[in-house]
Write a protein that holds these residues in place. Structure first.
Motif, PDB file in Angstrom:
ATOM      1  N   ASN A 429      35.139  44.589 -91.859  1.00 21.24           N
ATOM      2  CA  ASN A 429      35.885  44.242 -90.651  1.00 21.24           C
ATOM      3  C   ASN A 429      37.249  44.933 -90.579  1.00 21.24           C
ATOM      4  O   ASN A 429      37.909  44.911 -89.546  1.00 21.24           O
ATOM      5  N   LEU A 430      37.672  45.575 -91.685  1.00 19.18           N
ATOM      6  CA  LEU A 430      38.948  46.293 -91.727  1.00 19.18           C
ATOM      7  C   LEU A 430      38.770  47.804 -91.722  1.00 19.18           C
ATOM      8  O   LEU A 430      39.752  48.548 -91.701  1.00 19.18           O
ATOM      9  N   ILE A 433      40.560  50.277 -89.478  1.00 19.78           N
ATOM     10  CA  ILE A 433      41.925  50.662 -89.842  1.00 19.78           C
ATOM     11  C   ILE A 433      41.938  51.459 -91.140  1.00 19.78           C
ATOM     12  O   ILE A 433      42.578  52.501 -91.247  1.00 19.78           O
ATOM     13  N   HIS A 485      37.024  49.821 -82.622  1.00 20.76           N
ATOM     14  CA  HIS A 485      38.097  48.838 -82.408  1.00 20.76           C
ATOM     15  C   HIS A 485      37.722  47.747 -81.413  1.00 20.76           C
ATOM     16  O   HIS A 485      38.594  46.984 -80.985  1.00 20.76           O
ATOM     17  N   TRP A 488      38.622  44.298 -82.549  1.00 22.33           N
ATOM     18  CA  TRP A 488      40.077  44.172 -82.650  1.00 22.33           C
ATOM     19  C   TRP A 488      40.698  43.941 -81.268  1.00 22.33           C
ATOM     20  O   TRP A 488      41.600  43.122 -81.112  1.00 22.33           O
ATOM     21  N   GLU A 491      40.252  40.424 -80.402  1.00 20.02           N
ATOM     22  CA  GLU A 491      41.187  39.596 -81.173  1.00 20.02           C
ATOM     23  C   GLU A 491      42.583  39.610 -80.549  1.00 20.02           C
ATOM     24  O   GLU A 491      43.240  38.566 -80.431  1.00 20.02           O
ATOM     25  N   GLU A 511      50.572  44.499 -86.030  1.00 21.42           N
ATOM     26  CA  GLU A 511      49.165  44.159 -86.257  1.00 21.42           C
ATOM     27  C   GLU A 511      48.527  45.059 -87.315  1.00 21.42           C
ATOM     28  O   GLU A 511      47.741  44.601 -88.144  1.00 21.42           O
ATOM     29  N   VAL A 512      48.875  46.350 -87.295  1.00 21.49           N
ATOM     30  CA  VAL A 512      48.365  47.267 -88.322  1.00 21.49           C
ATOM     31  C   VAL A 512      48.901  46.860 -89.691  1.00 21.49           C
ATOM     32  O   VAL A 512      48.172  46.884 -90.688  1.00 21.49           O
ATOM     33  N   ASP A 514      49.669  43.846 -90.611  1.00 17.62           N
ATOM     34  CA  ASP A 514      48.906  42.662 -91.015  1.00 17.62           C
ATOM     35  C   ASP A 514      47.525  43.046 -91.546  1.00 17.62           C
ATOM     36  O   ASP A 514      47.030  42.453 -92.514  1.00 17.62           O
ATOM     37  N   LYS A 515      46.907  44.027 -90.894  1.00 14.19           N
ATOM     38  CA  LYS A 515      45.593  44.500 -91.363  1.00 14.19           C
ATOM     39  C   LYS A 515      45.700  45.101 -92.769  1.00 14.19           C
ATOM     40  O   LYS A 515      44.834  44.878 -93.623  1.00 14.19           O
ATOM     41  N   LEU A 518      45.805  42.473 -95.349  1.00 11.22           N
ATOM     42  CA  LEU A 518      44.455  41.970 -95.624  1.00 11.22           C
ATOM     43  C   LEU A 518      43.664  42.937 -96.496  1.00 11.22           C
ATOM     44  O   LEU A 518      42.873  42.524 -97.357  1.00 11.22           O
TER      45      LEU A 518
END
Length: 546
Positions: A429-430, A433, A485, A488, A491, A511-512, A514-515, A518
């Motif tokens: 899911n990441l 990015i 994306h 995303w 979201e 947001e990037v 934060d990704k 994760l």
């Protein structure tokens, strides 16, 4: 430059005799056509180098570099090893050169096929001193003005000679992003292409090729190498010799610097990455010689390692990374060493103490971690066939005198059906990015994100500016590059009520960030939870009992 006037008639006459005009070092030379024996020419080049070395025309340190220059000039493919016996026959370099010219005939190739990079490197290289002169200059400055000034001179030389691609690096975009672990640093890498982790993994498992030259992009044989269609030109490459752990290593700055004075320390021999006690000893030797630099090594196995696993190397630089500013979750004392477990997404032990104590304890930690399993947390040390899953990413900084900080990041590269790219790797899911390996630099909190994001974030900003999810989703579906994306975008529209009059660029940067946080959490083997804390304490308890 085309030939005209008297030269035209001369060339016409030459062609009638089937002679080929070639310019070598500014002189017009003519060769008859014929078949050339490659090995004979390679042997003659070695004989020429033997002769020049015996007559002190160059330093032995320059031999690889000069061999590459002659092989480029004469259109020869170098070998990785030579079995030239010592000769006592008296021959001058000029006589040896005459023998080469007699053998050459049609060997000079048409240079039209060279890339622009090769041509630029070659032009710049004419102005540059040979490796031994660069090394002598560095050592001279080091002896009179210290290592900091010597490295500053070498860094400027590497920039001015275009080995460090200053213009390309300046295109990269960067910002900081707040997280619960402190500020993370985000960069979009516009100077190099994105790499596929599966292709990286293949490199280490590939059988060693004795015919490839150089065998990889890090080999010291790249110094002065002319380049090919698949390997970059390195005419302007100069490296510095180092003694680490009683072995020869070589220092260079990275052509595509990810942080200030980003440097690479390369093993003389082309052999796979391996993190063991010898690695730790080498890291200590380096910071004792270059105390203002931090140094570290990628892990030695796929998925959790770096992008080049088939050649042993370290990375260093004059920079303080986010991990060094992180808080401490708890601490223990073992064997006169303070061990801090960091409040950091990638499971990290920071060891504080004297060199000898750290070396002894680190040897125990490496051995213990390589065999440690905790299935309830997904940590299994070996596959059913005995392939090691556990790995360590070490980073070292010298604080003062005999006081050091050694970071040991605990890694594991297992996969399963739910996470075929890696359980402790950015989850699917990441991947929109970040999909590449989380290596040394990123594990320390500096994101190196693919250049494609420059375009994709601009498009995302445009989609958000519409302030209409349905319209934005339709637009996204018409762009193959943006399909990744889609979730995303959904979201973001769910998270924010309204994008009107918002700083969309800043929202996307946050947001990037934060990704990426994760991404780092996915890489942690002991999560920042009660179960994770218990797991790392169990590991340390077992270590204490050894």
């Amino acid at each position: 430059m085309p030939l005209t006037g008297k030269n035209t008639a001369k060339v016409s006459s030459i062609h009638q005799r089937r002679l080929i005009p070639v310019i070598i070092h500014g002189n017009l030379v003519y060769f008859k056509s014929g078949i050339i024996m490659e090995n004979e020419l390679l042997n003659l080049v070695e004989r020429l180098l033997d002769c020049g070395e015996q007559m002190a025309l160059f330093e032995p340190r320059d031999r690889i570099y000069l061999r590459n220059q002659y092989c480029d000039l004469f259109d020869l493919t170098p070998l990785n090893s030579y079995s030239i016996s010592s000769r006592n026959d008296e021959i001058t370099p000029a006589e040896c050169a005459s023998l080469i010219l007699a053998k050459l005939e049609e060997r000079i190739k048409n240079r039209i096929g060279e890339t622009e990079e090769q041509q630029i490197c070659k032009i710049i290289n004419i102005m540059l001193p040979p490796p031994s002169s660069v090394e002598n200059k560095f050592n001279q400055i080091k002896s009179t003005d210290g290592i900091i000034n010597a490295l500053e001179w070498y860094y400027n030389f590497s920039c001015n000679s275009d080995y460090i691609k200053v213009a390309a690096v300046k295109r990269n975009k960067s910002w900081t992003s707040e997280s619960k672990y402190g500020n993370l640093e985000i960069t979009i890498n516009l100077s190099k292409p994105e790499k596929d982790p599966k292709e990286i993994a293949k490199l280490k498992s590939q059988p060693k090729s004795d015919s490839a030259y150089p065998q990889c992009l890090l080999c010291i044989e790249n110094e002065g190498f002319a380049g090919t269609s698949s390997k970059p030109a390195r005419h302007n490459h100069r490296i510095l010799e180092l003694d680490l752990n009683q072995q020869k290593w070589y220092f260079q700055f990275s052509p595509y610097a990810y942080y200030p004075e980003h440097s690479i320390i390369i093993n003389k021999n082309h052999k796979p990455m391996l993190i063991d006690q010898n690695t730790i000893n080498s890291l200590f030797d380096f910071v004792d010689q270059v105390p203002h630099y931090l140094i570290g090594s990628n892990s030695d196995i796929p998925i959790v390692g770096g992008s080049i696993l088939n050649h042993d190397h370290f990375q260093a630089g004059n920079y303080v990374f986010p991990i060094e500013k992180s808080g401490v979750r708890f601490s223990r004392k073992i064997d006169n060493v303070e061990i801090e477990y960091l409040n950091w997404p990638v499971s990290t032990l920071r060891l504080n103490g004297k060199r000898s104590n750290l070396q002894i304890l680190t040897a125990k930690i490496i051995k213990h971690w390589y065999h440690f399993s905790m299935p309830e947390l997904g940590i299994i040390a070996f596959s059913e066939t005995g392939v090691r899953h556990n790995a360590i990413t070490p980073v070292l900084r010298k604080i003062d005198n005999d006081n050091y900080q050694l970071y040991l990041m605990l890694r594991n590269n297992r996969t399963n059906s739910s996470h075929p790219d890696g359980i402790f790797h950015p989850h699917e899911n990441l991947h929109h990015i970040k999909k590449e390996n989380i290596g040394l630099i990123e594990a320390m909190g500096l994101a190196i994100l693919p250049g494609r994001l420059d375009y994709e974030l601009e498009e995302m900003s445009r989609f958000l500016e519409m302030n209409d999810k349905n319209l934005a989703s339709i637009e996204l579906l018409y762009d193959d590059k943006m399909l990744k994306h889609e979730n995303w975008l959904t979201e973001l529209y769910a998270k924010y009520n309204n994008f009107a009059n918002q700083n969309l660029s800043q929202i996307l940067k946050n947001e990037v960030g934060d990704k990426f946080c994760l991404v780092l959490e996915d890489a942690g083997v002991f999560k920042q939870t009660i179960a994770g804390d218990q797991g790392i304490n169990d590991f340390l308890d077992e270590l204490l009992a050894l």
